[in-house]
Design an enzyme around this catalytic site. Structure first.
Site, mmCIF file in Angstrom:
data_model
loop_
_atom_site.group_PDB
_atom_site.id
_atom_site.type_symbol
_atom_site.label_atom_id
_atom_site.label_comp_id
_atom_site.label_asym_id
_atom_site.label_seq_id
_atom_site.Cartn_x
_atom_site.Cartn_y
_atom_site.Cartn_z
ATOM 1 N N LYS A 199 -49.859 24.426 13.533
ATOM 2 C CA LYS A 199 -49.821 25.339 14.680
ATOM 3 C C LYS A 199 -51.115 26.137 14.748
ATOM 4 O O LYS A 199 -51.601 26.642 13.728
ATOM 5 C CB LYS A 199 -48.624 26.271 14.550
ATOM 6 C CG LYS A 199 -48.429 27.246 15.722
ATOM 7 C CD LYS A 199 -47.178 28.085 15.519
ATOM 8 C CE LYS A 199 -46.934 29.026 16.677
ATOM 9 N NZ LYS A 199 -45.680 29.802 16.517
ATOM 10 N N SER A 208 -42.355 29.426 19.930
ATOM 11 C CA SER A 208 -43.743 29.236 20.322
ATOM 12 C C SER A 208 -44.446 28.087 19.607
ATOM 13 O O SER A 208 -45.566 27.723 19.961
ATOM 14 C CB SER A 208 -44.526 30.528 20.049
ATOM 15 O OG SER A 208 -44.507 30.852 18.669
ATOM 16 N N SER A 264 -39.301 31.030 16.561
ATOM 17 C CA SER A 264 -40.316 30.113 17.080
ATOM 18 C C SER A 264 -40.522 28.830 16.298
ATOM 19 O O SER A 264 -41.271 27.967 16.738
ATOM 20 C CB SER A 264 -41.658 30.848 17.202
ATOM 21 O OG SER A 264 -41.589 31.810 18.217
#
Length: 464
Positions: free
Chosen positions: A80, A155, A179
């Site tokens: 990420k 996210s 997330s």
């Protein structure tokens, strides 16, 4: 070549050790798949193919020489893009940090390299891990491989989409209000928010100091345990890191659930935020499956989702404002609309608001801890709805907060979300299991038993 991308990390590791597959062969197959599918999914912000191939060749040479660092040796991992990888930009999917080149690896990246894993590249996220699916950012939003017109959760959106589409077997995400578990739920994979403090956040761009976690996203529970084994551990330079001897998170995976006590938090999806009927039906089925496997399932009551959400919101907004205030004052137009809208309320939070939320936090933690005296694991909803369309901003804004993940960011207990079925529209449904502090192994034990009994993890999205 078409089957290789779907190998689990555990299966790939065994094939490497048996010399029936090499890290270069696996990476070659994944890169070909990425080239074909990622233009449709936007999982990557930056693919670091040359460096990954160099690492794969080095890993292959070590295997040939009889030096295998562990079960992740030669296995590719997606990262990420709020986690630092030395020499690559950490953009947080934002114009604010487009030129932010990481000088050093985050601790979790250091640990992955020590384990012999291959860092494949940086993955899409919501802006600063707080925005939403947005089209006003420097990079396009990731898409759901089960239906590209729908969002993949966030996210850690690229992490979820990429694992589900077999662009890579493993990914790291972060979880402040759900997330890691949101993309796991939306994309039909396994996402674990470990116990708070189990995994270092040093080198990860913060959103909320007392709520942030780093966690693994995988297609199988066994792979989730392998990735957690690699990244867990005390970091004295992370103030939130816990000095614990918790390790070997997969040692209970084959134990089953016979005689485990499971508390079903029905009011989360029945009263607090009434769930889509297919979600509710899948949760009841999950309880029946675990009962059939020998678990004792009873209904339990926790504080309401409304209360957990309010505590999370005040703490997150206050802590995020302390990070973003200078940029929001000097460069507000460089934020996307959603992130700016979600960060600005922090400017109006008072010290009294923050302290009050933290005081109430201790009380709801005590309420959850009290339930763990009588049950071993909690079962509850993750998302209350299947993923909505990317182009329906209003429906996405309505459905995103309809979830039961935030409680375990507030309390810090470990929680895993995984696939529990397919809705009539073909999108994944999900279930969540949570456990005692530093008993992540038992949470994964229940997840593994459910995985074996249902086989949802064998379903593949229609993306290819």
């Amino acid at each position: 070549m078409t089957a290789l991308p779907w190998l689990s990390a555990a299966d790939a590791s065994r094939a490497f050790a048996a010399r029936t597959l090499s890290p270069v062969e696996l990476l070659t197959a994944l890169l070909a798949r990425i080239e074909t599918l990622d233009p449709k999914l936007n999982a990557f912000i930056r693919l670091d193919a040359d460096a990954a191939m160099a690492t794969a060749r080095a890993a292959e040479a070590e295997i040939t020489a009889g030096r295998i660092r562990g079960p992740l040796h030669g296995v590719p991992v997606g990262i990420k893009d709020i986690i630092d990888v030395a020499g690559l930009p950490t953009t947080c999917h934002s114009k604010i940090l487009l030129d932010n080149i990481a000088r050093a690896d985050a601790v979790v990246i250091q640990k992955l390299r020590q384990a012999g894993a291959i860092i494949l590249g940086k993955l899409s996220t919501h802006e600063f891990a707080i925005g939403g699916p947005s089209f006003d950012l420097p990079f396009p939003p990731a898409r759901n491989p089960w239906n590209r017109e729908h969002h993949p959760g966030g996210s850690s959106s690229g992490s979820g989409a990429g694992v589900a589409a077999a662009l890579f077997p493993l990914a790291l995400g972060t979880d402040t209000g759900g997330s890691v578990r949101n993309p796991a739920s939306a994309c039909g994979i396994v996402g674990l928010k470990p116990t708070y403090g189990l995994v270092s956040r040093r080198g990860v761009f913060p959103l909320s100091f007392t709520l942030d976690h780093v966690g693994p996203l995988t297609r199988t529970v066994a792979d989730n345990a392998l990735l957690l084994d690699a990244i867990a551990g005390h970091d004295p330079a992370d103030p939130g890191s816990a000095a614990t001897d918790a390790r070997s998170f997969g040692w209970l995976l084959n134990r089953g659930v016979r005689d485990l006590r499971i508390g079903f938090v029905r009011h989360f999806h029945e009263r607090d935020l009434p769930a889509h009927p297919e979600v509710a039906a899948a949760l009841e089925d999950a309880a029946r499956v675990l009962q059939a496997e020998g678990a004792q399932v009873r209904t339990v009551t926790l504080p309401s989702l409304t209360e957990f959400a309010a505590i999370n919101r005040v703490i997150l907004c206050g802590e995020a404002w302390s990070i973003h205030a200078p940029w929001l004052r000097e460069r507000p137009g460089d934020y996307g609309q959603l992130a700016r809208r979600r960060l600005l309320p922090g400017a109006f939070m008072t010290a009294g608001d923050y302290v009050g939320a933290q005081r109430r936090r201790t009380q709801v933690i005590a309420a959850v801890q009290d339930q763990f005296r009588d049950v071993d694991v909690l079962l509850c909803a993750s998302s209350m709805d299947p993923a909505t369309r990317l182009d329906d901003a209003a429906e996405t804004a309505r459905s995103y907060p309809r979830q039961a993940r935030t409680p375990f960011n507030v309390t810090g207990h470990p929680a895993v979300a995984m696939m529990s079925g397919l809705a009539r529209n073909g999108l994944p449904l999900s279930v969540q299991f949570a456990g005692r502090y530093f008993d992540d192994a038992t949470v994964l034990r229940v997840a593994a038993a459910y995985e074996r009994a249902t086989k949802w993890h064998t379903k593949m999205p229609p993306i290819g």
